[in-house]
Design a protein around this motif. Structure first.
Motif, PDB file in Angstrom:
ATOM      1  N   LEU A   4      36.534  49.201  35.351  1.00  0.00           N
ATOM      2  CA  LEU A   4      37.018  50.147  36.355  1.00  0.00           C
ATOM      3  C   LEU A   4      37.356  49.431  37.658  1.00  0.00           C
ATOM      4  N   ILE A   5      36.468  48.549  38.098  1.00  0.00           N
ATOM      5  CA  ILE A   5      36.721  47.802  39.332  1.00  0.00           C
ATOM      6  C   ILE A   5      37.974  46.946  39.193  1.00  0.00           C
ATOM      7  N   TYR A   6      38.121  46.304  38.017  1.00  0.00           N
ATOM      8  CA  TYR A   6      39.301  45.459  37.779  1.00  0.00           C
ATOM      9  C   TYR A   6      40.584  46.283  37.864  1.00  0.00           C
ATOM     10  N   LEU A   7      40.606  47.450  37.220  1.00  0.00           N
ATOM     11  CA  LEU A   7      41.813  48.283  37.229  1.00  0.00           C
ATOM     12  C   LEU A   7      42.118  48.797  38.632  1.00  0.00           C
ATOM     13  N   LEU A   8      41.080  49.099  39.404  1.00  0.00           N
ATOM     14  CA  LEU A   8      41.297  49.527  40.787  1.00  0.00           C
ATOM     15  C   LEU A   8      41.861  48.379  41.635  1.00  0.00           C
ATOM     16  N   GLN A   9      41.390  47.167  41.385  1.00  0.00           N
ATOM     17  CA  GLN A   9      41.927  46.005  42.094  1.00  0.00           C
ATOM     18  C   GLN A   9      43.386  45.758  41.705  1.00  0.00           C
ATOM     19  N   VAL A  10      43.698  45.912  40.426  1.00  0.00           N
ATOM     20  CA  VAL A  10      45.087  45.778  39.974  1.00  0.00           C
ATOM     21  C   VAL A  10      45.963  46.808  40.675  1.00  0.00           C
ATOM     22  N   SER A  11      45.457  48.043  40.753  1.00  0.00           N
ATOM     23  CA  SER A  11      46.220  49.116  41.409  1.00  0.00           C
ATOM     24  C   SER A  11      46.445  48.800  42.881  1.00  0.00           C
ATOM     25  N   ALA A  12      45.425  48.250  43.530  1.00  0.00           N
ATOM     26  CA  ALA A  12      45.574  47.882  44.941  1.00  0.00           C
ATOM     27  C   ALA A  12      46.646  46.801  45.112  1.00  0.00           C
ATOM     28  N   LEU A  43      53.291  41.962  36.953  1.00  0.00           N
ATOM     29  CA  LEU A  43      52.421  41.152  36.093  1.00  0.00           C
ATOM     30  C   LEU A  43      51.386  40.385  36.924  1.00  0.00           C
ATOM     31  N   LEU A  44      51.790  39.925  38.105  1.00  0.00           N
ATOM     32  CA  LEU A  44      50.875  39.179  38.971  1.00  0.00           C
ATOM     33  C   LEU A  44      49.703  40.052  39.424  1.00  0.00           C
ATOM     34  N   SER A  45      49.939  41.355  39.530  1.00  0.00           N
ATOM     35  CA  SER A  45      48.872  42.271  39.927  1.00  0.00           C
ATOM     36  C   SER A  45      47.727  42.271  38.925  1.00  0.00           C
ATOM     37  N   PHE A  46      48.025  41.980  37.657  1.00  0.00           N
ATOM     38  CA  PHE A  46      46.975  41.891  36.637  1.00  0.00           C
ATOM     39  C   PHE A  46      46.286  40.525  36.663  1.00  0.00           C
ATOM     40  N   VAL A  47      47.013  39.515  37.112  1.00  0.00           N
ATOM     41  CA  VAL A  47      46.472  38.153  37.087  1.00  0.00           C
ATOM     42  C   VAL A  47      45.507  37.903  38.238  1.00  0.00           C
ATOM     43  N   ILE A  48      45.880  38.354  39.440  1.00  0.00           N
ATOM     44  CA  ILE A  48      45.097  38.007  40.640  1.00  0.00           C
ATOM     45  C   ILE A  48      43.642  38.440  40.541  1.00  0.00           C
ATOM     46  N   PRO A  49      43.313  39.704  40.175  1.00  0.00           N
ATOM     47  CA  PRO A  49      41.894  40.078  40.106  1.00  0.00           C
ATOM     48  C   PRO A  49      41.113  39.335  39.021  1.00  0.00           C
ATOM     49  N   ALA A  50      41.833  38.764  38.049  1.00  0.00           N
ATOM     50  CA  ALA A  50      41.153  38.022  36.977  1.00  0.00           C
ATOM     51  C   ALA A  50      40.942  36.558  37.324  1.00  0.00           C
ATOM     52  N   LEU A  51      41.538  36.108  38.444  1.00  0.00           N
ATOM     53  CA  LEU A  51      41.399  34.710  38.839  1.00  0.00           C
ATOM     54  C   LEU A  51      40.009  34.435  39.388  1.00  0.00           C
ATOM     55  N   THR A  52      39.521  33.250  39.127  1.00  0.00           N
ATOM     56  CA  THR A  52      38.294  32.759  39.751  1.00  0.00           C
ATOM     57  C   THR A  52      38.663  31.510  40.534  1.00  0.00           C
ATOM     58  N   VAL A 282      48.874  35.103  48.761  1.00  0.00           N
ATOM     59  CA  VAL A 282      47.636  34.446  49.215  1.00  0.00           C
ATOM     60  C   VAL A 282      46.635  35.483  49.718  1.00  0.00           C
ATOM     61  N   ILE A 283      47.109  36.443  50.499  1.00  0.00           N
ATOM     62  CA  ILE A 283      46.233  37.499  51.016  1.00  0.00           C
ATOM     63  C   ILE A 283      45.644  38.309  49.866  1.00  0.00           C
ATOM     64  N   SER A 284      46.461  38.619  48.868  1.00  0.00           N
ATOM     65  CA  SER A 284      45.981  39.374  47.714  1.00  0.00           C
ATOM     66  C   SER A 284      44.917  38.590  46.948  1.00  0.00           C
ATOM     67  N   CYS A 285      45.128  37.277  46.814  1.00  0.00           N
ATOM     68  CA  CYS A 285      44.142  36.440  46.123  1.00  0.00           C
ATOM     69  C   CYS A 285      42.816  36.440  46.873  1.00  0.00           C
ATOM     70  N   LEU A 286      42.891  36.301  48.205  1.00  0.00           N
ATOM     71  CA  LEU A 286      41.660  36.287  48.991  1.00  0.00           C
ATOM     72  C   LEU A 286      40.956  37.632  48.938  1.00  0.00           C
ATOM     73  N   ALA A 287      41.740  38.715  48.810  1.00  0.00           N
ATOM     74  CA  ALA A 287      41.147  40.055  48.811  1.00  0.00           C
ATOM     75  C   ALA A 287      40.585  40.443  47.456  1.00  0.00           C
ATOM     76  N   PHE A 288      41.252  40.042  46.375  1.00  0.00           N
ATOM     77  CA  PHE A 288      40.894  40.585  45.068  1.00  0.00           C
ATOM     78  C   PHE A 288      40.490  39.548  44.024  1.00  0.00           C
ATOM     79  N   ALA A 289      40.810  38.268  44.229  1.00  0.00           N
ATOM     80  CA  ALA A 289      40.382  37.259  43.261  1.00  0.00           C
ATOM     81  C   ALA A 289      38.884  37.016  43.414  1.00  0.00           C
ATOM     82  N   ASN A 290      38.266  36.451  42.377  1.00  0.00           N
ATOM     83  CA  ASN A 290      36.844  36.143  42.410  1.00  0.00           C
ATOM     84  C   ASN A 290      36.653  34.778  43.068  1.00  0.00           C
ATOM     85  N   LEU A 291      36.051  34.784  44.245  1.00  0.00           N
ATOM     86  CA  LEU A 291      35.780  33.543  44.955  1.00  0.00           C
ATOM     87  C   LEU A 291      34.358  33.116  44.628  1.00  0.00           C
TER      88      LEU A 291
END
Length: 580
Positions: A4-12, A43-52, A282-291
């Protein structure tokens, strides 16, 4: 919960990227660039939240410090409550996550069925009358309902009341859709719509992709000199087609298409706007990727010989924040003494710091040393004691009601739990000699050494034995103050990877609850724990999968000793515990 969190991040992410398109790009005539922007960001919207993204936050210590710890949990009583007991009510709270999951799956399945029905109708219409063949493109007879449209390499033409020149213009238009492979874009967008059916930006993307397709084809098909003729054809065929998947010749708003058709081409200088995409990503990665901190090796191995010729293997253990130690054993075992990380208000922190300072000072006193020695002698041994008096309760000093007993010139306060204090009060009197074995004990500044007996023998007869718990608990686990869940149970159903390391296992609690936990291939080794062993299991982020079943991906520690954290998950343990 993670899904659920992942899909919400993708939506954001889709919201951020589409907002940029709507504000800055949709009025530009760079239709091909806009097409690739829409597809790529979708497609990038699905990739960014899955990045570590690894962050190198470790401070390397210039000297590896040797570590010598006692592998035992902290036993000093702290001012705050350390265990929050779960509710024992039989009625379980309503699980909103299950409802959300069921609604999501139902709507997704409905969308899949819709797509499959549309594809089925398309393949059925492949049997329509064939008008002509242009290369590998089939031109079939359309209908009033389907209109003039195309999908994949098939064009449908409703040639009723159309002039030959108009038919030619429509075929040219639809051929461009086929050659530019616009159907692939629509299929991708529809699949993403199924996954994000709850996300309004998914529908905005589909609408903009369809519009951009028509703008791109209109600009090419009309050419430089025939825009007026082409616009007249658009007026003639203007209908409210609502095709779900096909490219309808006049589906997109007529006013919008005419406007874009006659718009002056955008200056190439404005392509610089597309460079703004980079900081947005870059902003999206910092906001939604796993750091996460960059993973460091657990240890380094150095092989050498001792002065007498014996081959040795030294392992330098790399612990978080640059601290390390040396372990000459074959396996790494972190034996540090840890305490829970607990958030405190400034006032509570000052109170806690004061308490710690007083405790450290007290541990240097003779009183503390004498009580420690007395307790070491009494613990786990059956000794003879003499009842010398009666102790009254004093809540201000945390002293419970009981008897004063002595052995080998050492004095203790004998107390009981589980509501059994009255039992001993009626069985003992001053002057009695008894034999007992200590089960629990505690002491502190201004308090006597309190002991709780496992059993008491008087005149050769057992007059007291500690009571068991009143009933089996009806909850699966409890919470520590740092929100880590913990439970005691038996390890079963161990599944392993081909290399022999654990892949998953189940902890079965005495009341019938089962907690399955999954492990990554690089997780620590559990070779000293076997199926059937009784363990203390700590974890977070559990997902309820049945009436008495949970699944856990984020385990914290697993131990066969209740006083020890045992094998620790380096990904989570140090987030909740710090060295004491």
């Amino acid at each position: 919960m993670k899904t659920l969190i992942y899909l919400l991040q993708v939506s954001a992410c889709t919201g951020i990227f589409y907002s940029f398109y709507y504000l800055f790009l949709r009025r530009l005539t760079f239709f091909t660039l806009n097409r690739w922007y829409l597809l790529a960001t979708l497609l990038l919207s699905f990739v960014i939240p899955a990045l570590t993204i690894p962050l190198n936050t470790t401070e390397v210590s210039p000297i590896m410090q040797p570590v010598a710890f006692v592998q035992q949990m902290q036993t000093v009583q702290q001012p705050e409550t350390t265990i929050i007991q779960a509710s024992a009510d039989n009625v379980e709270p309503f699980n909103w996550m299950v409802l959300i999951r069921d609604v999501y799956i139902t709507m997704a399945i409905t969308s899949v069925v819709h797509l499959l029905v549309t594809l089925t109708l398309f393949f059925r219409r492949m049997g329509n009358k064939k008008l002509m063949q242009i290369g590998n493109v089939k031109v079939l007879k359309g209908s009033k309902k389907l209109g003039n449209s195309s999908f994949l390499n098939v064009i449908f033409i409703n040639d009723d009341e159309l002039e030959p020149e108009e038919i030619k213009q429509i075929i040219t238009h639809e051929m461009l859709h086929v050659k530019l492979m616009h159907s692939a874009d629509r299929l991708i967008a529809r699949v993403i719509q199924i996954v994000l059916w709850f996300n309004p930006f998914a529908y905005c993307y589909i609408r903009s992709i369809e519009e951009n397709h028509e703008f791109e084809v209109d600009r090419i098909a009309a050419g430089k000199d025939d825009k007026g003729i082409y616009a007249t054809l658009l007026f003639k065929l203007a209908v409210s087609g609502q095709s779900y998947l096909f490219h309808g010749f006049s589906k997109v708003s007529l006013k919008t298409r005419i406007t874009m058709l006659f718009n002056k081409p955008t200056s190439n200088m404005k392509k610089i706007i597309y460079l703004l995409i980079l900081p947005m990503v870059v902003i999206s990665c910092l906001a939604f990727a796993n750091l996460s901190p960059k993973e460091q090796p657990f240890y380094t191995i150095t092989r050498h010989k001792s002065p007498d010729g014996i081959e040795l293997e030294t392992r330098k253990i790399i612990l978080p924040h640059g601290k390390g130690g040396v372990d000459n054993s074959n396996t790494y075992q972190d034996t540090a003494k840890f305490r829970q990380k607990v958030k405190r208000t400034p006032a509570r922190q000052r109170e806690y710091d004061k308490y710690k300072t007083e405790q450290k000072a007290y541990q240097q006193t003779d009183d503390y040393k004498q009580k420690t020695e007395a307790l070491k002698e009494a613990m786990n041994n059956t000794l003879t004691y003499k009842v010398t008096g009666f102790t009254n309760a004093d809540k201000s000093k945390q002293i419970k009601e009981g008897f004063t007993v002595s052995t080998n010139n050492k004095e203790f306060t004998l107390t009981t739990w589980y509501g059994q204090s009255k039992l001993l009060k009626n069985l003992l009197k001053v002057g009695d000699e008894i034999q007992l074995k200590v089960f629990l004990a505690g002491y502190g500044k201004g308090r006597p050494v309190e002991i709780e007996p496992a059993f008491v023998i008087k005149d050769g007869k057992e007059i007291y034995r500690i009571a068991e718990a009143a009933k089996i608990p009806d909850y699966a686990f409890l919470y520590e103050a740092n929100k880590v869940r913990f439970t005691n149970g038996q390890v079963t159903n161990i599944q392993k990877y081909p290399n022999g390391k654990w892949k998953s296992a189940v902890v079965e609690v005495v009341n019938g609850y089962k907690i399955k936990f999954n492990l990554k291939p690089n997780a620590p080794d559990f070779k000293d724990i076997e199926s059937g062993d009784h363990v203390t299991f700590r974890f977070v982020h559990e997902v309820k999968t049945g009436a008495k079943e949970y699944t856990v991906n984020d385990w914290v520690s697993l131990s066969t000793d209740i006083k020890d954290y045992g094998i620790k998950n380096p990904d989570y343990f140090y987030k909740f515990y710090e060295k004491g």
